[in-house]
Design a protein around this motif. Sequence first.
Motif, PDB file in Angstrom:
ATOM      1  N   GLY A 195       0.839  -1.194   0.000  1.00 16.89           N
ATOM      2  CA  GLY A 195       0.000   0.000   0.000  1.00 16.89           C
ATOM      3  C   GLY A 195       0.869   1.238   0.000  1.00 16.89           C
ATOM      4  N   VAL A 196       0.233   2.381  -0.138  1.00 16.33           N
ATOM      5  CA  VAL A 196       0.937   3.660  -0.180  1.00 16.33           C
ATOM      6  C   VAL A 196       0.329   4.586   0.862  1.00 16.33           C
ATOM      7  N   TRP A 197       1.172   5.229   1.648  1.00 16.86           N
ATOM      8  CA  TRP A 197       0.709   6.220   2.616  1.00 16.86           C
ATOM      9  C   TRP A 197       1.225   7.564   2.142  1.00 16.86           C
ATOM     10  N   ILE A 198       0.326   8.456   1.766  1.00 16.05           N
ATOM     11  CA  ILE A 198       0.693   9.797   1.327  1.00 16.05           C
ATOM     12  C   ILE A 198       0.442  10.750   2.484  1.00 16.05           C
ATOM     13  N   PHE A 199       1.497  11.389   2.950  1.00 12.96           N
ATOM     14  CA  PHE A 199       1.397  12.398   4.003  1.00 12.96           C
ATOM     15  C   PHE A 199       1.901  13.690   3.396  1.00 12.96           C
ATOM     16  N   SER A 200       0.997  14.633   3.211  1.00 16.20           N
ATOM     17  CA  SER A 200       1.328  15.846   2.463  1.00 16.20           C
ATOM     18  C   SER A 200       1.078  17.109   3.267  1.00 16.20           C
ATOM     19  N   PRO A 201       1.924  18.116   3.048  1.00 18.27           N
ATOM     20  CA  PRO A 201       1.597  19.431   3.603  1.00 18.27           C
ATOM     21  C   PRO A 201       0.482  20.048   2.759  1.00 18.27           C
ATOM     22  N   GLU A 202      -0.091  21.107   3.263  1.00 20.75           N
ATOM     23  CA  GLU A 202      -1.125  21.814   2.515  1.00 20.75           C
ATOM     24  C   GLU A 202      -0.624  23.202   2.156  1.00 20.75           C
ATOM     25  N   TYR A 203      -0.721  23.539   0.868  1.00 19.87           N
ATOM     26  CA  TYR A 203      -0.368  24.868   0.376  1.00 19.87           C
ATOM     27  C   TYR A 203      -1.571  25.423  -0.369  1.00 19.87           C
ATOM     28  N   ASN A 204      -2.051  26.579   0.028  1.00 19.93           N
ATOM     29  CA  ASN A 204      -3.195  27.212  -0.637  1.00 19.93           C
ATOM     30  C   ASN A 204      -4.370  26.261  -0.793  1.00 19.93           C
ATOM     31  N   TYR A 205      -4.688  25.542   0.285  1.00 18.29           N
ATOM     32  CA  TYR A 205      -5.820  24.631   0.353  1.00 18.29           C
ATOM     33  C   TYR A 205      -5.703  23.471  -0.633  1.00 18.29           C
ATOM     34  N   SER A 206      -4.478  23.052  -0.938  1.00 16.80           N
ATOM     35  CA  SER A 206      -4.266  21.926  -1.835  1.00 16.80           C
ATOM     36  C   SER A 206      -2.917  21.287  -1.526  1.00 16.80           C
ATOM     37  N   TYR A 207      -2.599  20.240  -2.254  1.00 12.62           N
ATOM     38  CA  TYR A 207      -1.307  19.580  -2.094  1.00 12.62           C
ATOM     39  C   TYR A 207      -0.274  20.233  -3.018  1.00 12.62           C
ATOM     40  N   PRO A 208       1.022  20.048  -2.728  1.00 12.93           N
ATOM     41  CA  PRO A 208       2.067  20.681  -3.538  1.00 12.93           C
ATOM     42  C   PRO A 208       2.144  20.116  -4.960  1.00 12.93           C
ATOM     43  N   GLY A 209       2.601  20.942  -5.872  1.00 11.87           N
ATOM     44  CA  GLY A 209       2.748  20.551  -7.273  1.00 11.87           C
ATOM     45  C   GLY A 209       3.671  19.360  -7.465  1.00 11.87           C
ATOM     46  N   VAL A 210       4.689  19.229  -6.633  1.00 12.91           N
ATOM     47  CA  VAL A 210       5.625  18.115  -6.778  1.00 12.91           C
ATOM     48  C   VAL A 210       4.914  16.785  -6.513  1.00 12.91           C
ATOM     49  N   LEU A 211       3.921  16.769  -5.621  1.00 11.93           N
ATOM     50  CA  LEU A 211       3.144  15.549  -5.384  1.00 11.93           C
ATOM     51  C   LEU A 211       2.264  15.252  -6.588  1.00 11.93           C
ATOM     52  N   LYS A 212       1.658  16.266  -7.170  1.00 14.95           N
ATOM     53  CA  LYS A 212       0.839  16.065  -8.380  1.00 14.95           C
ATOM     54  C   LYS A 212       1.693  15.506  -9.507  1.00 14.95           C
ATOM     55  N   ASN A 213       2.913  16.004  -9.630  1.00 13.08           N
ATOM     56  CA  ASN A 213       3.830  15.506 -10.647  1.00 13.08           C
ATOM     57  C   ASN A 213       4.119  14.012 -10.431  1.00 13.08           C
ATOM     58  N   LEU A 214       4.367  13.625  -9.183  1.00 15.11           N
ATOM     59  CA  LEU A 214       4.605  12.215  -8.875  1.00 15.11           C
ATOM     60  C   LEU A 214       3.381  11.369  -9.236  1.00 15.11           C
ATOM     61  N   LEU A 215       2.200  11.831  -8.853  1.00 14.95           N
ATOM     62  CA  LEU A 215       0.981  11.088  -9.168  1.00 14.95           C
ATOM     63  C   LEU A 215       0.780  10.978 -10.681  1.00 14.95           C
ATOM     64  N   ASP A 216       1.137  12.020 -11.418  1.00 10.13           N
ATOM     65  CA  ASP A 216       1.047  11.968 -12.885  1.00 10.13           C
ATOM     66  C   ASP A 216       1.990  10.907 -13.450  1.00 10.13           C
ATOM     67  N   TRP A 217       3.215  10.853 -12.953  1.00 10.96           N
ATOM     68  CA  TRP A 217       4.168   9.845 -13.419  1.00 10.96           C
ATOM     69  C   TRP A 217       3.682   8.437 -13.091  1.00 10.96           C
ATOM     70  N   LEU A 218       3.079   8.263 -11.923  1.00 12.37           N
ATOM     71  CA  LEU A 218       2.610   6.935 -11.527  1.00 12.37           C
ATOM     72  C   LEU A 218       1.389   6.490 -12.323  1.00 12.37           C
ATOM     73  N   SER A 219       0.683   7.424 -12.923  1.00 14.15           N
ATOM     74  CA  SER A 219      -0.527   7.079 -13.667  1.00 14.15           C
ATOM     75  C   SER A 219      -0.287   6.887 -15.166  1.00 14.15           C
ATOM     76  N   ARG A 220       0.912   7.168 -15.635  1.00 14.78           N
ATOM     77  CA  ARG A 220       1.207   7.062 -17.071  1.00 14.78           C
ATOM     78  C   ARG A 220       1.547   5.644 -17.485  1.00 14.78           C
ATOM     79  N   PRO A 221       1.183   5.242 -18.699  1.00 14.43           N
ATOM     80  CA  PRO A 221       1.636   3.936 -19.200  1.00 14.43           C
ATOM     81  C   PRO A 221       3.098   4.026 -19.639  1.00 14.43           C
ATOM     82  N   LEU A 222       3.933   3.214 -19.048  1.00 15.56           N
ATOM     83  CA  LEU A 222       5.351   3.172 -19.404  1.00 15.56           C
ATOM     84  C   LEU A 222       5.770   1.723 -19.594  1.00 15.56           C
ATOM     85  N   GLU A 223       6.701   1.482 -20.487  1.00 10.40           N
ATOM     86  CA  GLU A 223       7.260   0.142 -20.633  1.00 10.40           C
ATOM     87  C   GLU A 223       8.129  -0.127 -19.417  1.00 10.40           C
TER      88      GLU A 223
END
Length: 149
Positions: free
Chosen positions: A27-55
Amino acid sequence: MRALPTTNANPPAAVAAARKAVVEADGVWIFSPEYNYSYPGVLKNLLDWLSRPLEPFPAESASVMVGKKVALSAAAGQSAGTGTLAKLNEVLGFGKTELLPTDKQVGVALAPEAWGAPTSSPCPMKTRRVWLPRLTPSSRSLQSSSYSQ
């Protein structure tokens, strides 16, 4: 996460390592700070990489997060990360993860007022003892560690 560039056509080795770690984890435990009522862009970038189809991942499991058990925690001022948790629930729910129910997700209020300490206190956290569970990758067993100052 710092080694991950924004998504592009040529993923670096850090992306493969992050995806491999998620695939091998129970499993994955995501513990994130909050910036401007949202999560940081670097976390969104990680989630984007994890959701992409890659060989070498097959097309039917393009996202390594699909079906993965995910626990969420956030930290912020008095809001205790409610904005971060709401937005992560939305993004990860869309990504078909198996989210811990919202009543089991943890928000930590870092504002002195939230801890019942006077606002003049230099750091109310230093007087608190916190138990942190830690899942070790090699044993996949729950271990505890304590933090106090």
